[in-house]
Design a protein around this motif. Sequence first.
Motif, PDB file in Angstrom:
ATOM      1  N   ASN A 240       0.828  -1.206   0.000  1.00  0.00           N
ATOM      2  CA  ASN A 240       0.000   0.000   0.000  1.00  0.00           C
ATOM      3  C   ASN A 240       0.863   1.256   0.000  1.00  0.00           C
ATOM      4  O   ASN A 240       0.555   2.248  -0.678  1.00  0.00           O
ATOM      5  N   ALA A 241       1.948   1.226   0.786  1.00  0.00           N
ATOM      6  CA  ALA A 241       2.843   2.388   0.867  1.00  0.00           C
ATOM      7  C   ALA A 241       3.477   2.672  -0.490  1.00  0.00           C
ATOM      8  O   ALA A 241       3.544   3.824  -0.934  1.00  0.00           O
ATOM      9  N   ALA A 242       3.932   1.621  -1.165  1.00  0.00           N
ATOM     10  CA  ALA A 242       4.564   1.797  -2.478  1.00  0.00           C
ATOM     11  C   ALA A 242       3.573   2.358  -3.493  1.00  0.00           C
ATOM     12  O   ALA A 242       3.908   3.250  -4.287  1.00  0.00           O
ATOM     13  N   GLU A 243       2.355   1.865  -3.463  1.00  0.00           N
ATOM     14  CA  GLU A 243       1.334   2.350  -4.398  1.00  0.00           C
ATOM     15  C   GLU A 243       0.991   3.811  -4.123  1.00  0.00           C
ATOM     16  O   GLU A 243       0.858   4.613  -5.057  1.00  0.00           O
ATOM     17  N   ALA A 244       0.850   4.164  -2.848  1.00  0.00           N
ATOM     18  CA  ALA A 244       0.503   5.545  -2.489  1.00  0.00           C
ATOM     19  C   ALA A 244       1.609   6.505  -2.913  1.00  0.00           C
ATOM     20  O   ALA A 244       1.341   7.588  -3.444  1.00  0.00           O
ATOM     21  N   MET A 245       2.859   6.112  -2.691  1.00  0.00           N
ATOM     22  CA  MET A 245       3.982   6.976  -3.045  1.00  0.00           C
ATOM     23  C   MET A 245       4.095   7.141  -4.550  1.00  0.00           C
ATOM     24  O   MET A 245       4.315   8.253  -5.055  1.00  0.00           O
ATOM     25  N   HIS A 246       3.922   6.062  -5.290  1.00  0.00           N
ATOM     26  CA  HIS A 246       4.058   6.136  -6.744  1.00  0.00           C
ATOM     27  C   HIS A 246       2.937   6.963  -7.355  1.00  0.00           C
ATOM     28  O   HIS A 246       3.158   7.756  -8.279  1.00  0.00           O
ATOM     29  N   ASP A 247       1.711   6.776  -6.842  1.00  0.00           N
ATOM     30  CA  ASP A 247       0.572   7.525  -7.382  1.00  0.00           C
ATOM     31  C   ASP A 247       0.694   9.015  -7.085  1.00  0.00           C
ATOM     32  O   ASP A 247       0.332   9.862  -7.916  1.00  0.00           O
ATOM     33  N   ALA A 248       1.203   9.352  -5.892  1.00  0.00           N
ATOM     34  CA  ALA A 248       1.285  10.763  -5.489  1.00  0.00           C
ATOM     35  C   ALA A 248       2.483  11.467  -6.101  1.00  0.00           C
ATOM     36  O   ALA A 248       2.382  12.626  -6.510  1.00  0.00           O
ATOM     37  N   ARG A 249       3.624  10.777  -6.163  1.00  0.00           N
ATOM     38  CA  ARG A 249       4.862  11.399  -6.666  1.00  0.00           C
ATOM     39  C   ARG A 249       5.611  10.404  -7.551  1.00  0.00           C
ATOM     40  O   ARG A 249       6.639   9.847  -7.140  1.00  0.00           O
TER      41      ARG A 249
ATOM     42  N   ASN B 259       7.518  10.771 -10.002  1.00  0.00           N
ATOM     43  CA  ASN B 259       8.868  11.179 -10.435  1.00  0.00           C
ATOM     44  C   ASN B 259       9.759  11.598  -9.268  1.00  0.00           C
ATOM     45  O   ASN B 259      10.734  12.325  -9.456  1.00  0.00           O
ATOM     46  N   ALA B 260       9.426  11.131  -8.072  1.00  0.00           N
ATOM     47  CA  ALA B 260      10.219  11.487  -6.891  1.00  0.00           C
ATOM     48  C   ALA B 260      11.641  10.941  -7.010  1.00  0.00           C
ATOM     49  O   ALA B 260      11.868   9.886  -7.607  1.00  0.00           O
ATOM     50  N   VAL B 261      12.590  11.683  -6.453  1.00  0.00           N
ATOM     51  CA  VAL B 261      13.992  11.273  -6.475  1.00  0.00           C
ATOM     52  C   VAL B 261      14.287  10.384  -5.264  1.00  0.00           C
ATOM     53  O   VAL B 261      14.079  10.789  -4.129  1.00  0.00           O
ATOM     54  N   ASP B 262      14.727   9.164  -5.517  1.00  0.00           N
ATOM     55  CA  ASP B 262      15.095   8.198  -4.484  1.00  0.00           C
ATOM     56  C   ASP B 262      14.010   8.052  -3.411  1.00  0.00           C
ATOM     57  O   ASP B 262      14.259   8.266  -2.214  1.00  0.00           O
ATOM     58  N   PRO B 263      12.801   7.656  -3.782  1.00  0.00           N
ATOM     59  CA  PRO B 263      11.748   7.449  -2.786  1.00  0.00           C
ATOM     60  C   PRO B 263      12.068   6.241  -1.904  1.00  0.00           C
ATOM     61  O   PRO B 263      12.561   5.214  -2.381  1.00  0.00           O
ATOM     62  N   VAL B 264      11.779   6.360  -0.614  1.00  0.00           N
ATOM     63  CA  VAL B 264      12.145   5.323   0.349  1.00  0.00           C
ATOM     64  C   VAL B 264      10.973   5.023   1.283  1.00  0.00           C
ATOM     65  O   VAL B 264      10.302   5.929   1.773  1.00  0.00           O
ATOM     66  N   ILE B 265      10.747   3.738   1.520  1.00  0.00           N
ATOM     67  CA  ILE B 265       9.839   3.291   2.579  1.00  0.00           C
ATOM     68  C   ILE B 265      10.714   2.766   3.708  1.00  0.00           C
ATOM     69  O   ILE B 265      11.638   1.981   3.476  1.00  0.00           O
ATOM     70  N   ARG B 266      10.427   3.203   4.929  1.00  0.00           N
ATOM     71  CA  ARG B 266      11.218   2.755   6.081  1.00  0.00           C
ATOM     72  C   ARG B 266      10.390   1.827   6.954  1.00  0.00           C
ATOM     73  O   ARG B 266       9.207   2.078   7.218  1.00  0.00           O
TER      74      ARG B 266
ATOM     75  N   GLN C 285       6.429   8.009   2.131  1.00  0.00           N
ATOM     76  CA  GLN C 285       6.589   9.398   1.706  1.00  0.00           C
ATOM     77  C   GLN C 285       5.469   9.786   0.746  1.00  0.00           C
ATOM     78  O   GLN C 285       5.673  10.526  -0.199  1.00  0.00           O
ATOM     79  N   GLY C 286       4.285   9.257   1.015  1.00  0.00           N
ATOM     80  CA  GLY C 286       3.138   9.526   0.163  1.00  0.00           C
ATOM     81  C   GLY C 286       2.400  10.789   0.551  1.00  0.00           C
ATOM     82  O   GLY C 286       2.941  11.657   1.243  1.00  0.00           O
ATOM     83  N   PRO C 287       1.129  10.896   0.171  1.00  0.00           N
ATOM     84  CA  PRO C 287       0.361  12.115   0.420  1.00  0.00           C
ATOM     85  C   PRO C 287      -0.202  12.226   1.824  1.00  0.00           C
ATOM     86  O   PRO C 287      -0.771  13.257   2.185  1.00  0.00           O
ATOM     87  N   GLY C 288      -0.056  11.175   2.620  1.00  0.00           N
ATOM     88  CA  GLY C 288      -0.671  11.191   3.944  1.00  0.00           C
ATOM     89  C   GLY C 288      -2.135  10.777   3.861  1.00  0.00           C
ATOM     90  O   GLY C 288      -2.645  10.417   2.797  1.00  0.00           O
TER      91      GLY C 288
END
Length: 236
Positions: free
Chosen positions: A113-122, A124-131, A148-151
């Motif tokens: 879910n985190a990966a999907e939210a981050m990709h959909d929101a940004r 083209n983000a530079v070096d996106p990371v899930i911790r 690092q998604g939209p919250g």
Amino acid sequence: PLAAINNYCSGTVALVKSGRTTPDNLLPVLEKTAQQAVRAGMIIKRIREFVKRSEPKRQATRVADIVADAVGLAEIEARKRRIRIVTDLRSRLPVIYVDPVLIEQVLVNLLKNAAEAMHDARPNAVDPVIRVVVRLDSGFVCISVVDQGPGVDEATAERLFEPFYSTKSDGMGMGLNICRSIIESHRGRLWVVNNVESDGHITGATFHCSLPIGEPDGPSNGGSEAPTPQTVTGEL
């Protein structure tokens, strides 16, 4: 596991077509494919048992093993979106008594879910990371998935764990509901908060999963309550 099986099979087909392989090269890949098929069947079996209200099949399990297995599976999807998953674990963590298949599946779902939210929101983000952060808190192990998604807005947060509610156009709305039920069946808690910087800017969301330390109904967790949800700041 199905995504892993698909990747292994696609890679094997490509190697065979290229003519640059031998039985010795193919054997490890085929063995990994078979292992993932067994894992997929086990996940389906355990979730079916859980839905039928069976007790979780608890056993002494290392937290690090659960996290490593979940990250290994989730990385397949994350890499497709060019997202890294990093872990932050203490060198020594206590053993917890859980159904490792179910808890692992909860973490896989949260990471996906985190990966999907981050990709959909940004996208083209530079070096996106899930911790994935693991900490001890008053008799509980707390595993946090920080994205690092939209919250999550307040209205959505109130309904996020309801059955059949989904923020995805193709979602069934059962994933997070089952995840919370699994964690609560282990006498733990699952909740979400936004990551908020000092200026009030939201930099993503964090799903916290707390699980009691010690044997079920044992002295380590008797009478304990899962940590109270708190707002997560940029410290994570």
